[in-house]
Design a protein around this motif. Sequence first.
Motif, PDB file in Angstrom:
ATOM      1  N   LEU A  85     -29.055  -8.070 -70.734  1.00  0.00           N
ATOM      2  CA  LEU A  85     -29.903  -7.770 -71.876  1.00  0.00           C
ATOM      3  C   LEU A  85     -29.164  -8.034 -73.187  1.00  0.00           C
ATOM      4  O   LEU A  85     -29.737  -8.569 -74.146  1.00  0.00           O
ATOM      5  CB  LEU A  85     -30.351  -6.305 -71.809  1.00  0.00           C
ATOM      6  CG  LEU A  85     -31.637  -5.962 -72.521  1.00  0.00           C
ATOM      7  CD1 LEU A  85     -32.769  -6.783 -71.965  1.00  0.00           C
ATOM      8  CD2 LEU A  85     -31.961  -4.496 -72.349  1.00  0.00           C
ATOM      9  N   ILE A 109     -15.997   3.298 -58.308  1.00  0.00           N
ATOM     10  CA  ILE A 109     -17.073   2.577 -58.984  1.00  0.00           C
ATOM     11  C   ILE A 109     -16.909   2.670 -60.500  1.00  0.00           C
ATOM     12  O   ILE A 109     -17.051   1.695 -61.227  1.00  0.00           O
ATOM     13  CB  ILE A 109     -18.444   3.145 -58.554  1.00  0.00           C
ATOM     14  CG1 ILE A 109     -18.630   2.946 -57.063  1.00  0.00           C
ATOM     15  CG2 ILE A 109     -19.565   2.449 -59.297  1.00  0.00           C
ATOM     16  CD1 ILE A 109     -19.819   3.701 -56.520  1.00  0.00           C
ATOM     17  N   SER A 149     -27.549  -1.086 -63.317  1.00  0.00           N
ATOM     18  CA  SER A 149     -27.540  -0.861 -64.769  1.00  0.00           C
ATOM     19  C   SER A 149     -26.503  -1.748 -65.430  1.00  0.00           C
ATOM     20  O   SER A 149     -26.742  -2.280 -66.511  1.00  0.00           O
ATOM     21  CB  SER A 149     -27.277   0.590 -65.163  1.00  0.00           C
ATOM     22  OG  SER A 149     -26.968   1.403 -64.123  1.00  0.00           O
ATOM     23  N   PHE A 150     -25.343  -1.906 -64.801  1.00  0.00           N
ATOM     24  CA  PHE A 150     -24.322  -2.790 -65.369  1.00  0.00           C
ATOM     25  C   PHE A 150     -24.888  -4.185 -65.573  1.00  0.00           C
ATOM     26  O   PHE A 150     -24.796  -4.762 -66.658  1.00  0.00           O
ATOM     27  CB  PHE A 150     -23.120  -2.844 -64.422  1.00  0.00           C
ATOM     28  CG  PHE A 150     -22.009  -3.693 -64.922  1.00  0.00           C
ATOM     29  CD1 PHE A 150     -21.112  -3.197 -65.833  1.00  0.00           C
ATOM     30  CD2 PHE A 150     -21.864  -4.994 -64.483  1.00  0.00           C
ATOM     31  CE1 PHE A 150     -20.089  -3.993 -66.313  1.00  0.00           C
ATOM     32  CE2 PHE A 150     -20.845  -5.794 -64.963  1.00  0.00           C
ATOM     33  CZ  PHE A 150     -19.960  -5.290 -65.877  1.00  0.00           C
ATOM     34  N   THR A 184     -28.078  -5.248 -65.615  1.00  0.00           N
ATOM     35  CA  THR A 184     -29.185  -5.346 -66.557  1.00  0.00           C
ATOM     36  C   THR A 184     -28.707  -5.233 -67.989  1.00  0.00           C
ATOM     37  O   THR A 184     -29.144  -5.983 -68.862  1.00  0.00           O
ATOM     38  CB  THR A 184     -30.233  -4.252 -66.267  1.00  0.00           C
ATOM     39  OG1 THR A 184     -30.546  -4.280 -64.894  1.00  0.00           O
ATOM     40  CG2 THR A 184     -31.482  -4.478 -67.080  1.00  0.00           C
ATOM     41  N   SER A 185     -27.780  -4.317 -68.240  1.00  0.00           N
ATOM     42  CA  SER A 185     -27.382  -4.139 -69.637  1.00  0.00           C
ATOM     43  C   SER A 185     -26.554  -5.327 -70.112  1.00  0.00           C
ATOM     44  O   SER A 185     -26.685  -5.754 -71.261  1.00  0.00           O
ATOM     45  CB  SER A 185     -26.667  -2.807 -69.830  1.00  0.00           C
ATOM     46  OG  SER A 185     -25.313  -2.925 -69.630  1.00  0.00           O
ATOM     47  N   THR A 186     -25.721  -5.904 -69.238  1.00  0.00           N
ATOM     48  CA  THR A 186     -24.974  -7.103 -69.632  1.00  0.00           C
ATOM     49  C   THR A 186     -25.927  -8.251 -69.937  1.00  0.00           C
ATOM     50  O   THR A 186     -25.809  -8.927 -70.962  1.00  0.00           O
ATOM     51  CB  THR A 186     -24.015  -7.524 -68.505  1.00  0.00           C
ATOM     52  OG1 THR A 186     -23.287  -6.389 -68.079  1.00  0.00           O
ATOM     53  CG2 THR A 186     -23.062  -8.590 -68.971  1.00  0.00           C
ATOM     54  N   PHE A 220     -30.306   4.857 -69.835  1.00  0.00           N
ATOM     55  CA  PHE A 220     -30.337   3.416 -70.084  1.00  0.00           C
ATOM     56  C   PHE A 220     -31.452   3.062 -71.059  1.00  0.00           C
ATOM     57  O   PHE A 220     -31.239   2.389 -72.067  1.00  0.00           O
ATOM     58  CB  PHE A 220     -30.536   2.674 -68.760  1.00  0.00           C
ATOM     59  CG  PHE A 220     -30.565   1.193 -68.902  1.00  0.00           C
ATOM     60  CD1 PHE A 220     -29.380   0.486 -68.974  1.00  0.00           C
ATOM     61  CD2 PHE A 220     -31.755   0.509 -68.974  1.00  0.00           C
ATOM     62  CE1 PHE A 220     -29.389  -0.889 -69.123  1.00  0.00           C
ATOM     63  CE2 PHE A 220     -31.768  -0.866 -69.122  1.00  0.00           C
ATOM     64  CZ  PHE A 220     -30.592  -1.567 -69.195  1.00  0.00           C
ATOM     65  N   LEU A 261     -15.010  -8.225 -69.671  1.00  0.00           N
ATOM     66  CA  LEU A 261     -16.104  -9.136 -69.987  1.00  0.00           C
ATOM     67  C   LEU A 261     -16.326  -9.206 -71.495  1.00  0.00           C
ATOM     68  O   LEU A 261     -16.560 -10.281 -72.061  1.00  0.00           O
ATOM     69  CB  LEU A 261     -17.378  -8.665 -69.290  1.00  0.00           C
ATOM     70  CG  LEU A 261     -18.423  -9.727 -68.998  1.00  0.00           C
ATOM     71  CD1 LEU A 261     -17.831 -10.809 -68.127  1.00  0.00           C
ATOM     72  CD2 LEU A 261     -19.599  -9.117 -68.287  1.00  0.00           C
ATOM     73  N   TRP A 278     -15.670  -7.087 -56.693  1.00  0.00           N
ATOM     74  CA  TRP A 278     -15.707  -6.564 -58.059  1.00  0.00           C
ATOM     75  C   TRP A 278     -14.325  -6.626 -58.713  1.00  0.00           C
ATOM     76  O   TRP A 278     -14.166  -7.009 -59.878  1.00  0.00           O
ATOM     77  CB  TRP A 278     -16.234  -5.134 -58.026  1.00  0.00           C
ATOM     78  CG  TRP A 278     -17.058  -4.772 -59.217  1.00  0.00           C
ATOM     79  CD1 TRP A 278     -17.109  -5.433 -60.408  1.00  0.00           C
ATOM     80  CD2 TRP A 278     -17.955  -3.681 -59.333  1.00  0.00           C
ATOM     81  NE1 TRP A 278     -17.976  -4.814 -61.257  1.00  0.00           N
ATOM     82  CE2 TRP A 278     -18.510  -3.725 -60.627  1.00  0.00           C
ATOM     83  CE3 TRP A 278     -18.348  -2.652 -58.493  1.00  0.00           C
ATOM     84  CZ2 TRP A 278     -19.426  -2.798 -61.083  1.00  0.00           C
ATOM     85  CZ3 TRP A 278     -19.249  -1.730 -58.959  1.00  0.00           C
ATOM     86  CH2 TRP A 278     -19.795  -1.802 -60.235  1.00  0.00           C
ATOM     87  N   PHE A 310     -29.943   8.148 -64.881  1.00  0.00           N
ATOM     88  CA  PHE A 310     -29.466   6.817 -65.244  1.00  0.00           C
ATOM     89  C   PHE A 310     -30.533   6.019 -65.969  1.00  0.00           C
ATOM     90  O   PHE A 310     -30.292   5.457 -67.039  1.00  0.00           O
ATOM     91  CB  PHE A 310     -29.068   6.062 -63.966  1.00  0.00           C
ATOM     92  CG  PHE A 310     -27.617   5.813 -63.885  1.00  0.00           C
ATOM     93  CD1 PHE A 310     -26.795   6.737 -63.270  1.00  0.00           C
ATOM     94  CD2 PHE A 310     -27.057   4.676 -64.432  1.00  0.00           C
ATOM     95  CE1 PHE A 310     -25.449   6.523 -63.193  1.00  0.00           C
ATOM     96  CE2 PHE A 310     -25.704   4.458 -64.365  1.00  0.00           C
ATOM     97  CZ  PHE A 310     -24.899   5.377 -63.746  1.00  0.00           C
ATOM     98  N   ILE A 367     -27.125   1.931 -58.139  1.00  0.00           N
ATOM     99  CA  ILE A 367     -27.614   2.230 -59.484  1.00  0.00           C
ATOM    100  C   ILE A 367     -26.631   1.730 -60.532  1.00  0.00           C
ATOM    101  O   ILE A 367     -26.999   1.151 -61.545  1.00  0.00           O
ATOM    102  CB  ILE A 367     -27.857   3.746 -59.632  1.00  0.00           C
ATOM    103  CG1 ILE A 367     -28.908   4.201 -58.631  1.00  0.00           C
ATOM    104  CG2 ILE A 367     -28.314   4.073 -61.025  1.00  0.00           C
ATOM    105  CD1 ILE A 367     -29.006   5.698 -58.548  1.00  0.00           C
ATOM    106  N   PHE A 368     -25.346   1.967 -60.267  1.00  0.00           N
ATOM    107  CA  PHE A 368     -24.317   1.487 -61.186  1.00  0.00           C
ATOM    108  C   PHE A 368     -24.386  -0.021 -61.351  1.00  0.00           C
ATOM    109  O   PHE A 368     -24.407  -0.545 -62.463  1.00  0.00           O
ATOM    110  CB  PHE A 368     -22.936   1.863 -60.647  1.00  0.00           C
ATOM    111  CG  PHE A 368     -22.260   2.862 -61.480  1.00  0.00           C
ATOM    112  CD1 PHE A 368     -22.419   4.199 -61.212  1.00  0.00           C
ATOM    113  CD2 PHE A 368     -21.467   2.484 -62.547  1.00  0.00           C
ATOM    114  CE1 PHE A 368     -21.794   5.140 -61.989  1.00  0.00           C
ATOM    115  CE2 PHE A 368     -20.841   3.418 -63.331  1.00  0.00           C
ATOM    116  CZ  PHE A 368     -21.003   4.743 -63.053  1.00  0.00           C
ATOM    117  N   LEU A 369     -24.398  -0.708 -60.230  1.00  0.00           N
ATOM    118  CA  LEU A 369     -24.423  -2.168 -60.270  1.00  0.00           C
ATOM    119  C   LEU A 369     -25.626  -2.671 -61.046  1.00  0.00           C
ATOM    120  O   LEU A 369     -25.517  -3.569 -61.887  1.00  0.00           O
ATOM    121  CB  LEU A 369     -24.487  -2.723 -58.838  1.00  0.00           C
ATOM    122  CG  LEU A 369     -23.185  -3.082 -58.178  1.00  0.00           C
ATOM    123  CD1 LEU A 369     -23.447  -3.598 -56.781  1.00  0.00           C
ATOM    124  CD2 LEU A 369     -22.442  -4.133 -58.987  1.00  0.00           C
TER     125      LEU A 369
END
Lengths: 352, 352, 352, 352, 352
Positions: free
Chosen positions: C91, E80, C84-85, C87-89, A85, E91, E300, A81, C80-82
């Motif tokens: 960013l 997930i 990265s989601f 952080t990428s949003t 990323f 979003l 979520w 991941f 991990i999913f949460l």
Amino acid sequence: MTVGYSLAAATANATTVVRLLLRWHGSVWQLIYRESVVWILLNAFASCIYLFIVKDSSFDDAYKRFLYKMDSLPIEMTLIFLLSFSTSTNLTRWHATFGLLVWPENVAMMFNVHFKDSAVSPNVALRIRRTIVRYLMLAYILLLRDVSSNIRIHWFPTMEKIVECGLLTSQELSLMRSSRMKRTACHYWIPFLWILQIVKKRYRKQNKKASVMTEEGYDQFVEEIISTRGTLGDILSYDWVPLPLALTQTITFFVYCTLFGNIFRLQSRIILQYKTNSHAEAIIVQGISNCFLNVLYIAWLRISQVIVNPFGEDPDDFEAEYLLERHCEVLNTMLCSPQEEVPFAYKKPAED
Amino acid sequence: MTVGYSLAAATANATTVVRLLLRWHGSVWQLIYRESVVWILLNAFASCIYLFIVKDSSFDDAYKRFLYKMDSLPIEMTLIFLLSFSTSTNLTRWHATFGLLVWPENVAMMFNVHFKDSAVSPNVALRIRRTIVRYLMLAYILLLRDVSSNIRIHWFPTMEKIVECGLLTSQELSLMRSSRMKRTACHYWIPFLWILQIVKKRYRKQNKKASVMTEEGYDQFVEEIISTRGTLGDILSYDWVPLPLALTQTITFFVYCTLFGNIFRLQSRIILQYKTNSHAEAIIVQGISNCFLNVLYIAWLRISQVIVNPFGEDPDDFEAEYLLERHCEVLNTMLCSPQEEVPFAYKKPAED
Amino acid sequence: MTVGYSLAAATANATTVVRLLLRWHGSVWQLIYRESVVWILLNAFASCIYLFIVKDSSFDDAYKRFLYKMDSLPIEMTLIFLLSFSTSTNLTRWHATFGLLVWPENVAMMFNVHFKDSAVSPNVALRIRRTIVRYLMLAYILLLRDVSSNIRIHWFPTMEKIVECGLLTSQELSLMRSSRMKRTACHYWIPFLWILQIVKKRYRKQNKKASVMTEEGYDQFVEEIISTRGTLGDILSYDWVPLPLALTQTITFFVYCTLFGNIFRLQSRIILQYKTNSHAEAIIVQGISNCFLNVLYIAWLRISQVIVNPFGEDPDDFEAEYLLERHCEVLNTMLCSPQEEVPFAYKKPAED
Amino acid sequence: MTVGYSLAAATANATTVVRLLLRWHGSVWQLIYRESVVWILLNAFASCIYLFIVKDSSFDDAYKRFLYKMDSLPIEMTLIFLLSFSTSTNLTRWHATFGLLVWPENVAMMFNVHFKDSAVSPNVALRIRRTIVRYLMLAYILLLRDVSSNIRIHWFPTMEKIVECGLLTSQELSLMRSSRMKRTACHYWIPFLWILQIVKKRYRKQNKKASVMTEEGYDQFVEEIISTRGTLGDILSYDWVPLPLALTQTITFFVYCTLFGNIFRLQSRIILQYKTNSHAEAIIVQGISNCFLNVLYIAWLRISQVIVNPFGEDPDDFEAEYLLERHCEVLNTMLCSPQEEVPFAYKKPAED
Amino acid sequence: MTVGYSLAAATANATTVVRLLLRWHGSVWQLIYRESVVWILLNAFASCIYLFIVKDSSFDDAYKRFLYKMDSLPIEMTLIFLLSFSTSTNLTRWHATFGLLVWPENVAMMFNVHFKDSAVSPNVALRIRRTIVRYLMLAYILLLRDVSSNIRIHWFPTMEKIVECGLLTSQELSLMRSSRMKRTACHYWIPFLWILQIVKKRYRKQNKKASVMTEEGYDQFVEEIISTRGTLGDILSYDWVPLPLALTQTITFFVYCTLFGNIFRLQSRIILQYKTNSHAEAIIVQGISNCFLNVLYIAWLRISQVIVNPFGEDPDDFEAEYLLERHCEVLNTMLCSPQEEVPFAYKKPAED
């Protein structure tokens, strides 16, 4: 230097694939061979420590428990991941930066179309055209000096170097330095301003015939210059605001830790799973299969590091000096070659 | 050749789906049948080696342990990640490239709207229009020669070939060659410049009536030409800066390694899990179920390879020669067919 | 303050990587050291509670069962999913905001090109130019006061502070306050309007010679001003509509819960798996290996928090005060330095 | 037909959610009921085969081993990856296509603003306006015939059908056919050209008063028409270059294979896990719980299929015929209703 | 109402984080408390059923097997994936919609810059300016009535309500209704057309001095109006073509099913794993740890539901009524406050 392989990948058959894999320059092999060798030596070193020091000592059991523990950490998925990323974020940025580095053809064509040579004497016209070329090149060099370590260090360490190249007169240099800005600030916009002002001073004639550009032509040219400057300026912003350092540090640190941890995991597998086999066999079997994933992680991390700064000196970085040479050649052809011979076939063309 | 199936996918019912799956040209079956056959043969070969050489020899146990090890590597998730990453990156690039390959209709319409035929004699007007068509086609060909292996190799290997086609006069060719640029550089912007200069030379009349374009019309036309050139030029940049070679190499190498490793994993499953069964049954049951995933991986890798260079010669690549033919036809219709008969219904239209 | 490290990352070799990792300012270490210490103390505290209170009491079994249960929750992947989601949003938003913060060079160049100094007396011209600089700076300050807590609190807490800096006359301030808008509303567009109106009042002369801008020049300038205002205005919209609060809360809450839960998971592993070992050894082995992942989660969460508001006071946030200083310097150089000396080499340039 | 549910989703409370779930038209239930029934029947069929043929036969053991094997394939994650990849790619494309289908209001408003009715007699003015409406509608129809199977098959199978509708005169049709282009090529740009030429022929008067458009107005109108044509043209490109067929095939094939394999997996669970239970109970318990995931996979695949071609005939596809009706109504209102009564309140408005 | 928390998130320290977590309005707690309570009650209910009805009955074993089965379904990852896919799609759409809702400042500034008050009497000038404000507000209201349930239901249920507010005269309303369009169609473009026509009727004077706008100024103003209308019109398109209903249904249905299934999974864990413990302890330990993940899923899902329609009535939706008030205030200030007092410092400014 940018590494092109588009033509080599024209068709996706077996030969192409093999040929692509075997390239060295700019390849993943070139990127990882040092890290891989270091990692293998560390592995060997750790094995020696175990074999000659720890084994059969009183720490043996504790060491084995530690290895067991290392082996059960659930970090594979997290690693994948993190690496995707990081790589995809860097790649997006890399592409965006490249898109911002506009080429000067548009400005040159706009000038060519709107500039009326007949309004001034041929000598003056050529001199104006050459000055435009000089100033455009100058703008690119001033910008690239700020973002590309290669250009700054090896090509134009001082402004005097640019004067030597004939792209800047010493008179212009002193003018540039007389401005109130700090020396360290980037002056890349000054040549663009000069271009506009040269034309403005010469074109604003009351007499329409004597003017080198029409009102509308000049406005279009201004538009083009300013949009080019804006796009180039964005490169400076990109350079000024990188990805948060913390992000880069986290990923790098974590991957190296994992690689370091993998040494112990490999150890643990060799030591513990093959108790009944000869040690040599265990090392071979385990070594080969474990190396595989570790090399992948190293490769992926290295790729993501290489594309952090696209103006650096890695093989895959943008080749700033090639760009400068190319722009110089194209601008000279566009602006300074004789403009008169526009071909125009008066005979019936063949497709009739 | 681009493979269209939009109309076939108009409704998403069972027939459509089956028909789509059975297509051969440009299909995944066409892409993978060679790789799949090779992979199956390798499997058979590995089985034979085990059955006739290793089995019951002294290496039997070591070989089995090696297979066990191969079977437990946690690479499925990594593989899926790598493949989706690679495919989605390549697909984004593929789409972006296609978006850059603008069609010449806008330029032609702009010319048509602003060109005043009555300012010159009908013959000259037609000649100008034909020259515009020629130059537009020439720009596309010069560009595509640089990025599409097909156009370069099979259609226009030399510039003389273009002269033969009647799209370039030998006078123009020598003019093009007299420029200071290197022969290998791409000259696609020269025809655009010529178009603008032909009009400029003819339109800049003091007498407004005798001018073929108004000042404002010419400016709009310049805008359109320069923006078209800019977009086409970006294709060259895309071609010049591909995705980092290291990325492509890593993914390709890793997938092939996995496929190679899967041969041993299949072996291991056949040999070890079905100790009590007949060997034939084990091969059938294991072979079928394992083939499934491997074919998926091959297919996915092949798709990602095929779209790396959209101007190549794969079935799904952009059909450059079709584009050229189409542009030629449309430009001729737009610019060279008689312009007088604008229809205009003076009678009350039907919808009243 | 933005933390630049582009030049340090020019080449991706080992030294670079180590140097990057060791940076403190704006680094991940600076971000997480407090949280990490707190987390370690909580761990120690929980261990003490177990050792001195729970152990050997009647709750011992129930506590152990609770720990077992905590250890088996499948939350790694979700976490991990949460992360990265999130952080990428964040960013993406961070980058977009930065892209909106256009620099004022384009407006200044446009003014410079179209403003005719000779139409007014030198003194008036300089005064106009200085007023333009003042108003541009004013617009940026009014905008940044609304979005950047630093500018609002430390630099310009009241409008009177701006007057003190000489960027606003008290006459202008009272005019601004006489408008019907609420005091809390952002008036950043008023200086832009003033710029346009000053020029409009002065340029709309019947006599073309006495006008400071041509009709077309003024129109281009209006275009530039309005597009700049539009882009800056989007920053206010971004500020007004953040990512849904619920999203931020969910992610923060969940990660902190996980970290809290991990204390018990670590406990459980120490207590339960190493029943046969000394307690000290278990703590060391388990502590080190578990810390690793937890520090990663903390780091990732912190990074995502830091980039939520790019105009805040974190080390990686945009350095609004640097921007203001820079803009002031550039605008003064561009607009208020003597405009006469346009360099123009009459001698043959060196590249001939 | 596009299925709107925005207003129904205004607030996200329980009632809304239930009401959304119970919709039939355009719902997932409508999409999957057929596939689900087929899948359940196949399941029943496979069970019968086992119960009445295989059970207690000599193949029983081999069959069970085969089922065991099927049950252990690690395909869940791969499936989810493939499906989200496919759906998100298709959805991006779907949105992009929709964004390209610009509405004609901009062109109509531009015409309305710049057209001077007083320059011609009222009758002629109305006739010109009606012709503009006709040509705009014609352009949309010619385009949609090429991409939408519904429009082509059910609405305008031949060009004569358009003549019948009064949107094309037979004179215009024959003119369109006299062009050199192939009949199969898309002529959607011809009406745009006609619109520009009608105005050009009428406006280019020496006498400014008699001209229906000013020079600048016409230029803006040309800009708008050409940008509209360009955007619509991109729909053709999108239609011409779909996602690679191989990608669609791979995903579809793989999901159907998985669903087929799941029949055996379900079998295996029913047969093997509940050896001690009554067969009926096993079927019920297993059937319900397994159905759940399979229905999800079918639903996801169907959604991704439905949005491949947004101009098809699925319930969720763009409603081309609604668009045409709407455009016709809006264009008539905008262009052909009496233009004189511009309201203008001379009294003090209420908000004073 | 949009919930702003940017300033609260200026620095990312512990206090900030805690304060953010404790917010109620627009928070995740507000979103999920109802669902969570329902879910806990259902859990309690299911436990009671087991304890008082099923336990020790003849169904006990079958029920336990059913629970076992539910517990082993591999749905965590799928869930997930589905939730991140849905949230990120929604979003993206949410942001895009917000970006389309342009603010009217650009149009107002453009008008202000180009409108020449001196050409008409002060009274008339003010009346024109007020009418522009009215029409701009009207356009926003007509648009928002179509997409925002709040505006339609609570603010302007009928057009007469708008007349009451003084934003529309009854004369204008009847004119609007006399158009041939269906009453249900959105007429938001009519006020834009009126604005342009008012100026056109008044400015097209032969006498340049008496004209309120120059030719070029009017063209720029037309450009701005038409681009604003185009962007606002896209909101209608977005509203007309939502995400496919099937997608929303699938995700919602699947998550609710999982939550429902989790009740049984929780049961199964309580009943089966802790056979040896007291029932009370099992409920507490299991309940707490399971609640955690379920609350995350509910949160979520709720977030993804809330942002489906950004013009709805959820706390995080765009606050349409605030926007209208703000626009009204800004437009009045921009256009209707006295325009004469342009400040201009004749004294030497302070920064000298």
